[in-house]
Design an enzyme around this catalytic site. Structure first.
Site, mmCIF file in Angstrom:
data_model
loop_
_atom_site.group_PDB
_atom_site.id
_atom_site.type_symbol
_atom_site.label_atom_id
_atom_site.label_comp_id
_atom_site.label_asym_id
_atom_site.label_seq_id
_atom_site.Cartn_x
_atom_site.Cartn_y
_atom_site.Cartn_z
ATOM 1 N N HIS A 238 -37.277 5.718 4.474
ATOM 2 C CA HIS A 238 -37.541 6.539 3.294
ATOM 3 C C HIS A 238 -37.457 5.670 2.055
ATOM 4 O O HIS A 238 -37.289 4.447 2.134
ATOM 5 C CB HIS A 238 -36.647 7.783 3.256
ATOM 6 C CG HIS A 238 -35.180 7.503 3.090
ATOM 7 N ND1 HIS A 238 -34.650 6.911 1.980
ATOM 8 C CD2 HIS A 238 -34.130 7.753 3.900
ATOM 9 C CE1 HIS A 238 -33.341 6.814 2.108
ATOM 10 N NE2 HIS A 238 -32.997 7.314 3.275
ATOM 11 N N HIS B 157 -34.847 2.873 1.608
ATOM 12 C CA HIS B 157 -35.055 1.648 2.396
ATOM 13 C C HIS B 157 -36.207 0.828 1.806
ATOM 14 O O HIS B 157 -36.159 -0.400 1.752
ATOM 15 C CB HIS B 157 -35.392 1.983 3.852
ATOM 16 C CG HIS B 157 -34.443 2.963 4.474
ATOM 17 N ND1 HIS B 157 -34.872 4.057 5.176
ATOM 18 C CD2 HIS B 157 -33.096 3.030 4.462
ATOM 19 C CE1 HIS B 157 -33.826 4.741 5.589
ATOM 20 N NE2 HIS B 157 -32.740 4.144 5.160
ATOM 21 N N CYS C 170 -14.121 10.208 12.902
ATOM 22 C CA CYS C 170 -15.410 10.888 12.692
ATOM 23 C C CYS C 170 -16.466 9.996 13.321
ATOM 24 O O CYS C 170 -16.666 8.869 12.871
ATOM 25 C CB CYS C 170 -15.698 11.076 11.204
ATOM 26 S SG CYS C 170 -17.403 11.624 10.929
ATOM 27 N N CYS D 102 -19.442 8.619 11.243
ATOM 28 C CA CYS D 102 -19.040 7.492 10.381
ATOM 29 C C CYS D 102 -18.596 6.292 11.203
ATOM 30 O O CYS D 102 -18.453 5.211 10.667
ATOM 31 C CB CYS D 102 -17.827 7.806 9.519
ATOM 32 S SG CYS D 102 -17.918 9.218 8.493
ATOM 33 N N CYS E 158 -14.152 15.657 8.368
ATOM 34 C CA CYS E 158 -14.504 14.376 7.752
ATOM 35 C C CYS E 158 -14.872 14.600 6.279
ATOM 36 O O CYS E 158 -15.675 15.485 5.980
ATOM 37 C CB CYS E 158 -15.689 13.779 8.509
ATOM 38 S SG CYS E 158 -16.594 12.563 7.558
ATOM 39 N N HIS F 209 -18.831 13.994 5.979
ATOM 40 C CA HIS F 209 -19.787 14.863 6.673
ATOM 41 C C HIS F 209 -19.350 16.313 6.765
ATOM 42 O O HIS F 209 -20.132 17.162 7.196
ATOM 43 C CB HIS F 209 -20.010 14.360 8.099
ATOM 44 C CG HIS F 209 -20.674 13.037 8.108
ATOM 45 N ND1 HIS F 209 -19.986 11.861 8.195
ATOM 46 C CD2 HIS F 209 -21.967 12.720 7.965
ATOM 47 C CE1 HIS F 209 -20.835 10.867 8.134
ATOM 48 N NE2 HIS F 209 -22.034 11.355 7.991
ATOM 49 N N LYS G 227 -27.937 11.713 -3.877
ATOM 50 C CA LYS G 227 -28.521 10.561 -3.204
ATOM 51 C C LYS G 227 -29.586 11.039 -2.235
ATOM 52 O O LYS G 227 -29.363 12.002 -1.511
ATOM 53 C CB LYS G 227 -27.430 9.809 -2.445
ATOM 54 C CG LYS G 227 -27.960 8.592 -1.709
ATOM 55 C CD LYS G 227 -26.931 8.036 -0.745
ATOM 56 C CE LYS G 227 -27.525 6.892 0.061
ATOM 57 N NZ LYS G 227 -26.820 6.639 1.301
ATOM 58 N N LYS H 261 -31.213 11.374 4.573
ATOM 59 C CA LYS H 261 -31.592 12.382 5.550
ATOM 60 C C LYS H 261 -30.540 13.481 5.618
ATOM 61 O O LYS H 261 -30.853 14.657 5.746
ATOM 62 C CB LYS H 261 -31.760 11.728 6.921
ATOM 63 C CG LYS H 261 -32.338 12.713 7.891
ATOM 64 C CD LYS H 261 -33.218 12.044 8.889
ATOM 65 C CE LYS H 261 -33.956 13.112 9.656
ATOM 66 N NZ LYS H 261 -34.829 12.562 10.653
HETATM 67 N N1 MSP Z 1 -27.289 -0.400 9.021
HETATM 68 C C1 MSP Z 1 -26.564 -0.380 7.809
HETATM 69 C C2 MSP Z 1 -26.678 -1.731 7.117
HETATM 70 C C3 MSP Z 1 -26.226 -2.890 7.916
HETATM 71 S S1 MSP Z 1 -26.469 -4.382 7.070
HETATM 72 C C4 MSP Z 1 -25.686 -5.503 7.958
HETATM 73 C C5 MSP Z 1 -27.092 0.715 6.891
HETATM 74 N N2 MSP Z 1 -28.297 1.156 7.157
HETATM 75 S S2 MSP Z 1 -29.050 2.336 6.372
HETATM 76 O O1 MSP Z 1 -30.327 2.446 6.999
HETATM 77 O O2 MSP Z 1 -28.247 3.496 6.367
HETATM 78 O O3 MSP Z 1 -29.165 1.932 4.895
HETATM 79 C C6 MSP Z 1 -29.781 0.745 4.554
HETATM 80 C C7 MSP Z 1 -29.833 0.556 3.070
HETATM 81 O O4 MSP Z 1 -30.606 1.592 2.473
HETATM 82 C C8 MSP Z 1 -28.479 0.580 2.396
HETATM 83 O O5 MSP Z 1 -28.409 -0.525 1.515
HETATM 84 C C9 MSP Z 1 -28.480 1.843 1.608
HETATM 85 O O6 MSP Z 1 -27.752 1.718 0.432
HETATM 86 C C10 MSP Z 1 -29.968 1.968 1.301
HETATM 87 N N3 MSP Z 1 -30.277 3.321 0.913
HETATM 88 C C11 MSP Z 1 -30.302 4.443 1.699
HETATM 89 N N4 MSP Z 1 -30.548 5.521 0.887
HETATM 90 C C12 MSP Z 1 -30.677 5.107 -0.395
HETATM 91 C C13 MSP Z 1 -31.089 5.709 -1.590
HETATM 92 N N5 MSP Z 1 -31.287 6.998 -1.701
HETATM 93 N N6 MSP Z 1 -31.321 4.900 -2.656
HETATM 94 C C14 MSP Z 1 -31.251 3.537 -2.578
HETATM 95 N N7 MSP Z 1 -30.877 2.936 -1.466
HETATM 96 C C15 MSP Z 1 -30.312 3.695 -0.456
HETATM 97 O O7 MSP Z 1 -26.378 1.081 5.973
#
Ligand code: MSP
Length: 692
Positions: free
Chosen positions: A22, A25, A130, A133, A148, A151, A303, A306
């Site tokens: 999304h 990412h 949890c 988490c 939690c 969540h 934020k 999902k």
């Molecule tokens: N798998 C772990 C990271 C491991 S790194 C060794 C993880 N994955 S994640 O898919 O949940 O998130 C990846 C990145 O996307 C994180 O840096 C997270 O902050 C970012 N984002 C997820 N949602 C976001 C927003 N709404 N806005 C900006 N970035 C955010 O965490």
């Protein structure tokens, strides 16, 4: 001025595979791509890494829910990432998966080093856990309800023998690391946050789990490596650490002269700025030069994630406008480090004003004028003394400094300032009048050339941001192929004034940024994808969601009776996600009863003009007179196949006008992301029958 050559390693977090990509990412990966492209243009040898995080209980559970193996789930989601990054023109050099053999080897090598350094020990570990988490929580954190804090799901008591990492040993060294100038943890707010956390005392960290879907913990049968120790190691695994060929590792990690930059979201700072450097210290490996944490994309002040159910998937925007406008928007709208809000209105506003108007119109106007004034060519005379040259000489250094500071919004602002000065300059010189009053004059040539040259500088500086459209602009204004370095073959700095060739042919300008009809677009998006485009009601306790959990770490039970949390707020927010949307907050029956659902039969259906999604349905809901209902199902259904079918409508929805058609109600459809599926009673019933 051209920056120094060096070696530059930039990474994104690796993304969990229990969620589809999304906007959050996409943002991190786009920033990494902009930096990678910028550094390459500066002359650096760049390595840009992204990838996926595939182990852990959450992924195992998500796969089970779908009746597939975790590996199958990961393979499927990884394909989506590959496709998306291709569309976005991401220029990564490598994509690592934590299920890659090279990664497993690196994790084993890392564990071996931690053990050899005397930093691993076994201890009994129990507490409230949890699983979304993958974290333990204290009594205080879970409260009376034993839920939690992130969540709001019930926690479970977990008791196991775990391997612990002696994190507590690294407190002083971590504090000394944060004290370095420039600080490796940025921006300052994040540095302060981790410093306070570490100063308050570090407890040892449990680094093994009984979860089966993971890398077997060496020497610890039945246990797997804690997902964060596993995941963080990807940054060196991808360079060959622990493998047979460590050439990249030597160049980009072991060599202290190389820059090693981790880009992360603010929710995972602790993992990158406390645990990761501590693991590296214990393993005797160099630390990253910088951990840079950006803010969140918010929607309706929450934020985007999902679990919040307010995800913005970019497919619609990309399908219509291409990836570059979205890249531009993301980088222009967010000050790197702070939060920003995403809305379709915001996107369209910027697109129309910055891209369609300021940039697109300037290009097409100048090209059209130059073609008609100079026989289809760029003007014959250049000019090295004029106000645009002065404005460019101010804007380009500001842009460069902002890029070095990762202040992308400021870099773009500087370029747009130059565009606005160009607009003023043309407005004052009025070349469209000069074409008539003094055709082919030197003055006309200089005015148009200056405008085109300023535009060339802007388009060149936009190369890291718009890898597809910036080269098209350069070609359109006669500047030729996009440079791959700021230093041109003839030794010139391509960002200095004077690069546009005179008298070269110009093609008829193609529209670069067609204007978006905001009203029509919004009407279509809102109807077509309610879960994406409309506000989702906040959960019962919004503050608890997506707020980073208090910073603390796992510790064996020998010290306090209940083990504190690993506080995996990122793991919490992201790992909790499943492939299904999170349940919305509970409502009472009276709230449900307020929605008047009725059976109706479609009598006629046709497409709404200028829309590929909207259908205008005439339905009989047993009321005597027919109603008009507009439904965003036209991509999936042909109008004729709906006629005669029964549907379920929300009969008491306030009327809304969608692309000029008043809709009185809404057709119910299931939307799992593959397009809407219209709901109907399983046997014919009288029109107007209530649905409960
Ligand atoms: N798998 C772990 C990271 C491991 S790194 C060794 C993880 N994955 S994640 O898919 O949940 O998130 C990846 C990145 O996307 C994180 O840096 C997270 O902050 C970012 N984002 C997820 N949602 C976001 C927003 N709404 N806005 C900006 N970035 C955010 O965490």
């Amino acid at each position: 001025m051209v920056g120094p050559m060096g070696r530059f390693y930039v990474t994104t977090p690796i993304y969990y595979v229990n969620d589809l990509p999304h906007i959050g990412h996409i943002y991190t990966t786009t920033v990494a791509d902009v930096i990678a492209r910028w550094r390459r243009l500066e002359g650096d040898e760049v390595r840009f890494l992204t990838g996926t995080d595939e182990h852990g209980q959450n992924i195992e559970r998500a796969a089970r829910r779908e009746g597939i193996t975790p590996r199958q789930l990961a393979d499927r989601v990884v394909e989506r990432y590959h496709a998306l990054w291709r569309t976005f023109g991401m220029s990564h050099d490598d994509f690592i998966r934590t299920t890659d053999e090279r990664h497993v080897q690196a994790v084993e090598a890392m564990v071996a080093r931690l053990r050899a350094n005397g930093d691993l020990y076994e201890a009994h570990h129990e507490g409230w856990y949890c699983s979304p988490c993958e974290s333990f929580y204290t009594d205080k954190e879970i409260g009376e309800a034993k839920r939690c804090p992130t969540h709001e799901l019930p926690v479970e008591w977990k008791s196991e023998e775990n391997v612990f990492f002696r994190l507590s040993r690294y407190q002083d060294r971590l504090l000394a690391w944060y004290a370095q100038e420039p600080c490796p943890v940025r921006p300052d707010t994040r540095r302060n946050e981790v410093r306070t956390f570490v100063e308050s005392g570090l407890r040892d960290l449990s680094v093994s789990r009984s979860t089966p879907w993971g890398i077997p913990f060496p020497g610890q049968p039945g246990q797997t490596v804690y997902v964060w120790l596993d995941a963080l190691t990807n940054y060196v695994a991808a360079l060959g650490f622990g493998g047979a060929d460590a050439a990249l590792y030597d160049r980009f990690w072991a060599d202290q002269a190389a820059t090693r930059l981790h880009l992360v979201g603010k929710d995972i700072v602790r993992f990158h700025a406390v645990y990761w450097p501590a693991f590296l210290m214990a393993a005797g490996l160099p630390l990253p030069s910088t951990v840079w944490a950006h803010g969140f994309w918010l929607r309706d002040d929450r934020k985007i994630s999902k679990s919040a159910g307010n995800v913005v998937r970019p497919n619609e925007l990309i399908e219509r406008f291409g990836a570059d406008p979205l890249r531009y928007f993301l980088l222009r709208e967010m000050s790197f480090g702070a939060d920003a809000s995403f809305s379709d209105e915001g996107f369209i506003g910027r697109y129309n004003s910055d891209l369609a108007n300021d940039l697109g119109n300037t290009v097409s106007r100048l090209v059209t004028l130059s073609r008609s004034a100079f026989d289809g060519r760029t003007p014959p005379l250049a000019c090295d003394d004029n106000p645009l040259l002065v404005a460019a000489a101010e804007a380009i250094p500001v842009y460069r400094q902002a890029m070095d500071d990762f202040a992308f919004h400021r870099a773009l602002e500087a370029l747009w300032h130059l565009l606005s000065v160009t607009g003023q300059y043309l407005g004052e010189r009025e070349p469209w009048k000069l074409i008539k009053s003094e055709p082919g004059s030197d003055r006309l040539s200089r005015v148009l050339w200056n405008g085109l040259e300023a535009t060339r500088l802007v388009a060149t500086a936009l190369l890291p941001f718009m890898p597809e459209l910036a080269p098209r602009i350069l070609a359109a204004i006669g500047a030729g192929a996009a440079p791959s370095s700021w230093r041109a073959e003839n030794g010139r700095d391509v960002l200095s004034w004077g690069g546009l060739p005179t008298g070269v042919p110009l093609a008829e300008p193609a529209p670069l940024f067609p204007r978006i009809d905001k009203k029509a677009y919004l009407a279509e998006v809102v109807v077509a994808a309610p879960a994406v485009a409309s506000a989702t009601p906040p959960p019962a306790n919004p503050a608890a969601k997506d707020t980073p959990a208090p910073m603390s770490s796992d510790a064996p039970t020998s010290t306090p009776p209940v083990v504190p949390t690993a506080g995996a707020s990122a793991a919490a927010t992201a790992a909790a996600t499943t492939t299904l949307p999170e349940l919305r907050p509970t409502i009472g029956i009276e709230q449900f009863a307020a929605v008047d659902l009725r059976v109706a039969t479609v009598q006629a259906a046709e497409r709404v003009a200028k829309s590929n999604k909207l259908l205008r349905l005439t339905v009989d809901a047993g009321e005597g007179a027919a109603r008009t209902v507009v439904a965003g199902i036209g991509k999936k259904y042909a109008p004729e196949e709906l006629v005669g079918r029964q549907v379920i409508i929300v009969a008491n929805l306030a009327p809304a006008t969608l692309m000029g058609v008043e809709s009185n109600g809404m057709v119910l459809a299931a939307d799992g992301g593959e397009g809407p599926v219209v709901l109907a009673p399983s046997a014919p019933v009288a029109n107007g029958t209530r649905v409960r």
